[in-house]
Write a protein that holds these residues in place. Structure first.
Motif, mmCIF file in Angstrom:
data_model
loop_
_atom_site.group_PDB
_atom_site.id
_atom_site.type_symbol
_atom_site.label_atom_id
_atom_site.label_comp_id
_atom_site.label_asym_id
_atom_site.label_seq_id
_atom_site.Cartn_x
_atom_site.Cartn_y
_atom_site.Cartn_z
ATOM 1 N N HIS A 63 0.821 -1.211 0.000
ATOM 2 C CA HIS A 63 0.000 0.000 0.000
ATOM 3 C C HIS A 63 0.859 1.268 0.000
ATOM 4 O O HIS A 63 0.459 2.287 0.546
ATOM 5 C CB HIS A 63 -0.995 -0.010 1.174
ATOM 6 C CG HIS A 63 -0.373 -0.174 2.531
ATOM 7 N ND1 HIS A 63 -1.059 -0.706 3.600
ATOM 8 C CD2 HIS A 63 0.849 0.129 3.005
ATOM 9 C CE1 HIS A 63 -0.302 -0.731 4.662
ATOM 10 N NE2 HIS A 63 0.871 -0.202 4.331
ATOM 11 N N CYS A 89 -2.827 3.701 1.566
ATOM 12 C CA CYS A 89 -3.378 2.564 2.311
ATOM 13 C C CYS A 89 -4.858 2.309 2.060
ATOM 14 O O CYS A 89 -5.387 1.290 2.515
ATOM 15 C CB CYS A 89 -3.165 2.780 3.802
ATOM 16 S SG CYS A 89 -1.417 2.945 4.260
ATOM 17 N N GLY A 114 -9.355 -0.973 2.366
ATOM 18 C CA GLY A 114 -7.904 -1.028 2.283
ATOM 19 C C GLY A 114 -7.437 -1.370 0.883
ATOM 20 O O GLY A 114 -8.124 -2.061 0.118
ATOM 21 N N CYS A 159 2.606 5.616 3.205
ATOM 22 C CA CYS A 159 2.199 4.995 4.475
ATOM 23 C C CYS A 159 3.028 5.582 5.613
ATOM 24 O O CYS A 159 2.513 6.277 6.474
ATOM 25 C CB CYS A 159 2.340 3.481 4.422
ATOM 26 S SG CYS A 159 1.988 2.661 5.996
#
Length: 351
Positions: A63, A89, A114, A159
């Motif tokens: 992510h 994410c 997600g 992230c």
């Protein structure tokens, strides 16, 4: 459907391996992205090994995605082919609850979708992440990447960068602030860089004296070894904010005692076991707070990327080939990386 090559976990115990699968067709509000780079996060490992709950296999993690737009849906106006973009994410949310309306999609009342490990709201299919050749994402969840930054080193900002930026902004860190950072890893090294760039005086708390020089290189003004009781005592009542990035149970009472009146300790590390609880008087005597924080909304993430573009900030990375992912996982467990592995998806086999 869009044929896609990826690297997937087939179960909780086996090494990740190649997997061919299909992405959904590009809808009216979708953007098709060729993935160039994807960072490796501890969350990837925990998820595919089933340590954070059941996982739908095969599962493609990832992510922290940077890539180029290939094509866009008929209703997309913000993006065009060739744009350098990022995906973090999350790839969807309800878009109708109060948190979503406030630009806090990560706290969506019905749960954000997600980038991997979730299910697409419209199709119900499992979402698959960025260890892949292609990804299709709703235009609202795509971010513009500054063209002058190294795109591989930008990937972890999606992230690690936003996870540390969000509390720095929430607690209004700036010139005159005194910020403690606990742990110098993927998250911690970004917290140091960002807090220093915001003008804060940054104090790194570490159990490893050997990390002192690197912490200063990243922007720390002071380094305190948390096992040194005398040094910790000298730091009491001196910090406005502490960002704790450690993902294992540890003593947070001693950290909280470093906070000034109305200071806040923010937990970012996803510890699988509870931390020992601080004593009540640790809170009471200085009106201290213990808080948590989860990534950031799309607008806040774009703000972070723009700030990094302005200040030339990227993550410290080790770029790896796609076939080195399993070795990277084992090294990550040993903290043998400074400070984020990033996969070059150009090395991903199409077979």
């Amino acid at each position: 459907m869009i044929p896609t090559s990826g690297i997937a976990a087939y179960d909780a115990a086996s090494p990740l391996a190649p997997w061919r699968f299909d992405r959904r067709d590009v809808g009216a509000q979708d953007v098709h992205i060729q993935v160039l780079f994807c960072g490796i996060c501890h969350s990837d490992l925990h998820t595919v090994r089933g340590e954070w709950g059941p996982c739908a296999y095969p599962q493609v993690p990832g992510h922290e995605v940077v890539g180029r737009v290939v094509s866009v849906g008929a209703g997309v106006t913000r993006w065009k082919a060739g744009d350098l973009v990022g995906v973090g994410c999350m790839v969807d949310s309800c878009q109708s609850c109060q948190p979503c309306g406030d630009g806090l999609e990560q706290y969506c009342d019905t749960g954000m979708t997600g980038t991997y490990g979730s299910r697409e709201k419209e199709t119900g299919r499992p979402t698959q992440g960025g260890y892949s050749s292609d990804i299709v994402v709703n235009e609202k969840f795509i971010l513009r990447v500054p063209e002058h930054l190294d795109p591989a080193a930008v990937a972890p900002l999606l992230c690690a960068g936003i996870t540390t930026w969000s509390p720095l902004r929430q607690w209004k860190v700036g010139k005159g602030s005194r910020v403690g950072v606990v742990g110098i890893g993927g998250l911690g090294h970004m917290a140091v860089k960002l807090a220093a760039a915001l003008g804060a005086h940054v104090v790194v708390l570490t159990t490893s004296p050997s990390k002192a020089d690197d912490a200063r290189r990243l922007g720390a003004h002071e380094v305190v070894v948390s096992k040194d009781a005398q040094a910790m005592k000298g730091l009491r009542n001196s910090l406005d904010l502490i960002i704790d990035t450690v993902g294992t149970p540890h003593d947070i009472d001693s950290e909280m005692q470093l906070l000034r009146l109305d200071g806040t300790l923010v937990l970012l590390g996803g510890s699988p076991e509870p931390h020992p609880a601080p004593g009540a008087f640790t809170f009471i005597m200085k009106r201290r707070r213990l808080a948590g924080s989860l990534i950031g909304g799309i607008a806040e993430t774009q703000e972070m990327l723009d700030f990094c573009g302005l200040h030339g900030i990227t993550a410290d990375i080790e770029l790896i080939a796609a076939d080195a992912v399993n070795d990277a996982y084992e090294r990550m467990l040993k903290s043998d990386v400074k400070y984020r592995f990033v996969i070059d998806l150009g090395t991903l086999s199409a077979e």
